[in-house]
Design a protein around this motif. Structure first.
Motif, PDB file in Angstrom:
ATOM      1  N   TYR A  64       0.868  -1.171   0.000  1.00 38.72           N
ATOM      2  CA  TYR A  64       0.000   0.000   0.000  1.00 38.72           C
ATOM      3  C   TYR A  64       0.909   1.226   0.000  1.00 38.72           C
ATOM      4  CZ  TYR A  64      -3.797  -3.173   1.246  1.00 38.72           C
ATOM      5  OH  TYR A  64      -4.712  -4.196   1.240  1.00 38.72           O
ATOM      6  N   ARG A  91       1.248  -7.443  -6.808  1.00 37.36           N
ATOM      7  CA  ARG A  91       0.135  -6.520  -6.637  1.00 37.36           C
ATOM      8  C   ARG A  91       0.484  -5.436  -5.625  1.00 37.36           C
ATOM      9  NH1 ARG A  91      -4.780  -7.197  -8.592  1.00 37.36           N
ATOM     10  NH2 ARG A  91      -5.697  -5.947  -6.932  1.00 37.36           N
ATOM     11  N   CYS A  93      -1.393  -1.407  -4.071  1.00 32.99           N
ATOM     12  CA  CYS A  93      -2.460  -0.405  -4.153  1.00 32.99           C
ATOM     13  C   CYS A  93      -1.865   0.981  -3.963  1.00 32.99           C
ATOM     14  CB  CYS A  93      -3.512  -0.635  -3.066  1.00 32.99           C
ATOM     15  SG  CYS A  93      -4.461  -2.157  -3.233  1.00 32.99           S
ATOM     16  N   TYR A 114      -3.943   0.649 -12.276  1.00 35.46           N
ATOM     17  CA  TYR A 114      -3.565   0.137 -10.961  1.00 35.46           C
ATOM     18  C   TYR A 114      -4.747   0.189  -9.985  1.00 35.46           C
ATOM     19  CZ  TYR A 114       1.201   0.871 -12.718  1.00 35.46           C
ATOM     20  OH  TYR A 114       2.357   0.834 -13.465  1.00 35.46           O
ATOM     21  N   PRO A 115      -4.741  -0.689  -8.981  1.00 32.65           N
ATOM     22  CA  PRO A 115      -5.710  -0.541  -7.895  1.00 32.65           C
ATOM     23  C   PRO A 115      -5.457   0.778  -7.155  1.00 32.65           C
ATOM     24  CG  PRO A 115      -4.689  -2.719  -7.860  1.00 32.65           C
ATOM     25  CD  PRO A 115      -3.894  -1.890  -8.809  1.00 32.65           C
ATOM     26  N   ILE A 117      -6.989   3.427  -4.062  1.00 35.23           N
ATOM     27  CA  ILE A 117      -7.893   3.788  -2.968  1.00 35.23           C
ATOM     28  C   ILE A 117      -7.738   5.289  -2.759  1.00 35.23           C
ATOM     29  CG2 ILE A 117      -8.477   3.478  -0.531  1.00 35.23           C
ATOM     30  CD1 ILE A 117      -7.111   0.715  -0.695  1.00 35.23           C
ATOM     31  N   ALA A 136     -12.739   3.107  -3.394  1.00 31.43           N
ATOM     32  CA  ALA A 136     -11.748   2.319  -4.129  1.00 31.43           C
ATOM     33  C   ALA A 136     -12.247   2.049  -5.531  1.00 31.43           C
ATOM     34  CB  ALA A 136     -11.495   0.996  -3.397  1.00 31.43           C
ATOM     35  N   VAL A 140      -9.401  -2.875  -6.867  1.00 37.54           N
ATOM     36  CA  VAL A 140      -9.064  -3.206  -5.479  1.00 37.54           C
ATOM     37  C   VAL A 140      -9.955  -4.360  -5.025  1.00 37.54           C
ATOM     38  CG1 VAL A 140      -8.913  -2.349  -3.106  1.00 37.54           C
ATOM     39  CG2 VAL A 140      -8.405  -0.816  -5.018  1.00 37.54           C
ATOM     40  N   GLU A 144      -8.057  -6.811  -0.139  1.00 38.69           N
ATOM     41  CA  GLU A 144      -7.149  -5.666  -0.030  1.00 38.69           C
ATOM     42  C   GLU A 144      -7.813  -4.512   0.708  1.00 38.69           C
ATOM     43  OE1 GLU A 144      -4.446  -6.342  -4.067  1.00 38.69           O
ATOM     44  OE2 GLU A 144      -6.406  -5.337  -4.204  1.00 38.69           O
TER      45      GLU A 144
END
Length: 272
Positions: A64, A91, A93, A114-115, A117, A136, A140, A144
């Motif tokens: 993250y 992976r 975030c 990309y993921p 948030i 999000a 995501v 996650e």
């Protein structure tokens, strides 16, 4: 214990508040701090017992990646990090706290799907009494998102809010501490004008605001009903309320929130 690593690029007021909140749930070795001025990150790292690294190192290692820079600096930061992110095979975030910037804009700046948030925290997160608004994108996963909320549970209330409403929510919860501090200071000034020592006036005002907020949250009472309960007929409180209404307190507070929300939206608008 979380297996995820959280990095914070930018350890200003909000970045450091969230890092402190995360340190309540995560082991120190799972937190990496980075700042344009390394000494700032190093001081916080000594306090929390966690690691310090460059922005590139934080981007390489974190599951993250918290992007704690001002909206106008985000494009430059993500342009710098884009090659690092593109090389990653695992992976991760991206977590943006930049006012006005959408998740779609963050992805575009980062150069990939990309993921993401998006969060809007406030400064009371540093003492576990804050608000973190979040949403999000579809990349995501629920796992996650759950790991993210668990890690930040020490910040206070985490509330998912549709992205289209985050600018408005931020104007209340994110900008609100400044508005509350103005009111708190003004109450204390009034107490000083009536003869109270400054420190006692500040203590009384701060504790009163905290207690009133807790009373509303714990009882579910409407603030209007709570106000009525304090205002005895012909009493001193209703006289004070009348003075506030005469000076337009409610309209001024509403105008402050509207102005802040409009500024949030403007920060994310494309330059012309």
């Amino acid at each position: 214990m979380s297996a995820y690593t959280f990095s914070f690029i930018g350890t200003g007021n909000m970045g450091s508040a969230l890092a402190r909140a995360a340190s309540k749930s995560l082991p120190p070795e799972k937190i990496i701090l980075s700042n344009r001025t390394p000494a700032k990150a190093e001081a916080l790292a000594r306090e929390l017992g966690c690691a310090v690294g460059s922005a590139a190192q934080a981007a390489e290692q974190a599951d993250y990646l918290f992007l704690g820079v001002k909206p106008q600096m985000m494009a430059g930061l993500l342009a710098q990090l884009a090659p690092v992110l593109a090389r990653r095979q695992d992976r991760f975030c991206l977590v943006s706290m930049a006012a006005g910037l959408t998740m779609e804009q963050i992805s575009a700046m980062a150069g990939g799907a990309y993921p993401v948030i998006r969060i809007m925290p406030n400064t009371p997160c540093a003492v576990g009494a804050g608000v973190v608004l979040y949403d999000a994108n579809s990349l995501v996963t629920s796992q996650e998102l759950s790991a993210f909320t668990n890690a930040l549970s020490g910040a206070g209330v985490l509330d998912r809010l549709e992205e289209r409403l985050i600018d408005a929510g931020s104007a209340v919860a994110g900008c609100g501490p400044a508005f509350a501090c103005l009111f708190l200071e003004a109450l204390a000034d009034g107490g000083v004008a009536c003869g109270l020592p400054r420190q006692k006036a500040l203590l009384y005002a701060a504790q009163m605001l905290e207690g009133t907020a807790r009373l509303m949250l714990e009882t579910g009472s409407h603030p209007g009903a709570m106000k009525d309960a304090v205002c005895s007929p012909g009493g001193s409180t209703i006289a004070g309320v009348h003075a506030l209404e005469r000076q337009g307190l409610r309209a001024a507070a509403m105008d402050a929130v509207i102005a802040a929300a409009e500024k949030n939206r403007a920060l994310g608008a494309p330059s012309v």
